[in-house]
Write an enzyme that holds these catalytic residues in place. Structure first.
Site, PDB file in Angstrom:
ATOM      1  N   ASP A 199       0.810  -1.205   0.000  1.00  0.00           N
ATOM      2  CA  ASP A 199       0.000   0.000   0.000  1.00  0.00           C
ATOM      3  C   ASP A 199       0.851   1.267   0.000  1.00  0.00           C
ATOM      4  O   ASP A 199       0.367   2.342  -0.322  1.00  0.00           O
ATOM      5  CB  ASP A 199      -0.932  -0.019   1.219  1.00  0.00           C
ATOM      6  CG  ASP A 199      -1.975   1.071   1.158  1.00  0.00           C
ATOM      7  OD1 ASP A 199      -2.652   1.189   0.116  1.00  0.00           O
ATOM      8  OD2 ASP A 199      -2.132   1.823   2.147  1.00  0.00           O
ATOM      9  N   LEU A 280      -8.858   6.138   0.670  1.00  0.00           N
ATOM     10  CA  LEU A 280      -8.797   7.194  -0.344  1.00  0.00           C
ATOM     11  C   LEU A 280      -7.402   7.375  -0.918  1.00  0.00           C
ATOM     12  O   LEU A 280      -7.180   8.296  -1.710  1.00  0.00           O
ATOM     13  CB  LEU A 280      -9.272   8.520   0.263  1.00  0.00           C
ATOM     14  CG  LEU A 280     -10.736   8.549   0.720  1.00  0.00           C
ATOM     15  CD1 LEU A 280     -11.053   9.865   1.402  1.00  0.00           C
ATOM     16  CD2 LEU A 280     -11.665   8.334  -0.464  1.00  0.00           C
ATOM     17  N   ARG A 281      -6.457   6.517  -0.522  1.00  0.00           N
ATOM     18  CA  ARG A 281      -5.100   6.653  -1.032  1.00  0.00           C
ATOM     19  C   ARG A 281      -5.055   6.433  -2.545  1.00  0.00           C
ATOM     20  O   ARG A 281      -4.277   7.068  -3.253  1.00  0.00           O
ATOM     21  CB  ARG A 281      -4.167   5.685  -0.309  1.00  0.00           C
ATOM     22  CG  ARG A 281      -2.689   5.922  -0.633  1.00  0.00           C
ATOM     23  CD  ARG A 281      -1.784   5.127   0.291  1.00  0.00           C
ATOM     24  NE  ARG A 281      -1.664   5.779   1.577  1.00  0.00           N
ATOM     25  CZ  ARG A 281      -1.586   5.156   2.742  1.00  0.00           C
ATOM     26  NH1 ARG A 281      -1.630   3.833   2.774  1.00  0.00           N
ATOM     27  NH2 ARG A 281      -1.465   5.821   3.864  1.00  0.00           N
ATOM     28  N   GLY A 282      -5.891   5.528  -3.046  1.00  0.00           N
ATOM     29  CA  GLY A 282      -5.936   5.299  -4.487  1.00  0.00           C
ATOM     30  C   GLY A 282      -6.398   6.535  -5.240  1.00  0.00           C
ATOM     31  O   GLY A 282      -5.820   6.888  -6.274  1.00  0.00           O
ATOM     32  N   THR A 285      -3.526   9.131  -5.087  1.00  0.00           N
ATOM     33  CA  THR A 285      -2.387   8.748  -5.926  1.00  0.00           C
ATOM     34  C   THR A 285      -2.721   8.888  -7.408  1.00  0.00           C
ATOM     35  O   THR A 285      -1.892   9.365  -8.197  1.00  0.00           O
ATOM     36  CB  THR A 285      -1.975   7.294  -5.630  1.00  0.00           C
ATOM     37  OG1 THR A 285      -1.625   7.170  -4.255  1.00  0.00           O
ATOM     38  CG2 THR A 285      -0.787   6.884  -6.483  1.00  0.00           C
TER      39      THR A 285
END
Length: 343
Positions: A199, A280-282, A285
């Site tokens: 991740d 919400l990292r996707g 990014t």
């Protein structure tokens, strides 16, 4: 020191090269994971990066590559020097560090430890910086990252999240900046990567053995030419590498001014929702990678075309396994992109 293979001379592997260039434009993307067959140029591309990137300005003799323009992010050595002297520190331009983290490295070698030589000779407790200090403001490369020991994985997760290395041992208490782009490569047949570390990579690319006959012949031809005359081959590609370097510099200067319309943000959010990415990292990014691509290509605004090209690298490693869909993660992302953004 051996000449690295020119970045521009790497045949094919466009997704890998694009991901590396995106992190050169915006290091906040969070690093690149390169998974694929052996002998497909994974480590070659990473080592070519050092010669490609514009040099950075550092404080002279600083062991942590501190930026003289950012005193708030300085190391203990520079902080002490600034306190004792009113003059600005001398600076110099140096190549961007690309540091290898070997699989067999001890924790002391990675994070740093007591300088035993000074301790024994002078009776002084002094800190000897490790690989994380050398990688500050550069790249930390781990070959066969899926075989990395668990305790080093935990350590890297903490440092990658905070941008700071904290060492407290043998009576020492040291904090120093450790902001680097993590680049890992590996062969999926030799084991999976722990989800916690997976991740932390902003982008994930798949590298496959080329099946096109002409491409295979060209790869072998260029590699043979490089090994026969490294200096001559590098000189042959110097102009193309310089052109790529200028694109990186221009992209970095342009990045802050690239607009991201709300409609594009909504498309990215819908794509992540459809794919069921955790957290919400996707989303973040994907937007950073698409903006870096727009900056690299000289575009003033991020659009669907940029999302389309960066969706697979930004999202394929963030998908949950779906027992009702045996398609690979790349296929699932491409399917969702086609549905939402068009072919």
């Amino acid at each position: 020191m051996a000449e690295p293979f020119p970045f521009s001379a790497i045949v094919g592997q466009d997704e890998m090269k694009l991901a590396i260039l995106a992190t050169a434009i915006d290091p906040r993307i969070g690093g690149v994971l390169v998974f694929g067959d052996r002998g497909t140029g994974k480590s070659t591309a990473v080592r070519a990066l050092a010669a490609l990137l514009p040099p950075i300005r550092v404080v002279v003799a600083c062991r942590y590559n501190c930026d003289p323009a950012e005193p708030f992010a300085e190391c203990p050595d520079c902080a002490a020097s600034r306190t004792s002297s009113a003059r600005s520190p001398r600076s110099a331009l140096v190549p961007v560090p690309v540091v290898d983290l070997p699989l067999g490295a001890t924790e002391d070698r990675v994070v740093g430890a007591l300088d035993l030589e000074r301790a024994l000779a002078q009776g002084v407790k002094a800190f000897e910086p490790g690989l994380l200090a050398r990688a500050n403001r550069g790249y930390l490369y781990i070959d066969e990252v899926n075989l990395l020991e668990d305790h080093l994985v935990d350590l890297l997760i903490d440092v990658a999240a905070s941008g700071e290395n904290v060492v407290e041992r043998e009576g020492l208490s040291v904090r120093h900046p450790a902001r680097f782009v993590l680049v890992g490569s590996g062969n999926p047949e030799e084991g999976e990567l722990r989800p916690q570390l997976l991740d932390r990579f902003g982008l994930s690319v798949e590298v496959k053995t080329p099946q096109d006959l002409d491409v295979r012949v060209e790869v072998v031809r260029r590699r043979d030419a490089f090994e026969s005359d490294p200096a001559g081959f590098v000189a042959q590609w110097a102009k193309e590498d310089a052109r790529t370097r200028r694109r990186i510099v221009a992209g970095r200067n342009r990045l802050a001014s690239v607009e991201v319309p709300d409609s594009t943000r909504a498309l990215a959010a819908r794509l992540c929702t459809v794919l069921g990415t955790d957290g919400l990292r996707g989303d973040l990014t994907l937007m950073r990678a698409a903006r870096a691509l727009a900056a690299l290509e000289g575009d003033a605004e991020v659009g669907a075309a940029h999302l389309r090209r960066m969706a697979a690298p930004a999202l394929r490693h963030r998908l949950r396994r779906n027992p009702l869909d045996d398609a690979g993660s790349t296929v699932r992302v491409e399917r969702a992109v086609a549905d939402l953004l068009g072919a």
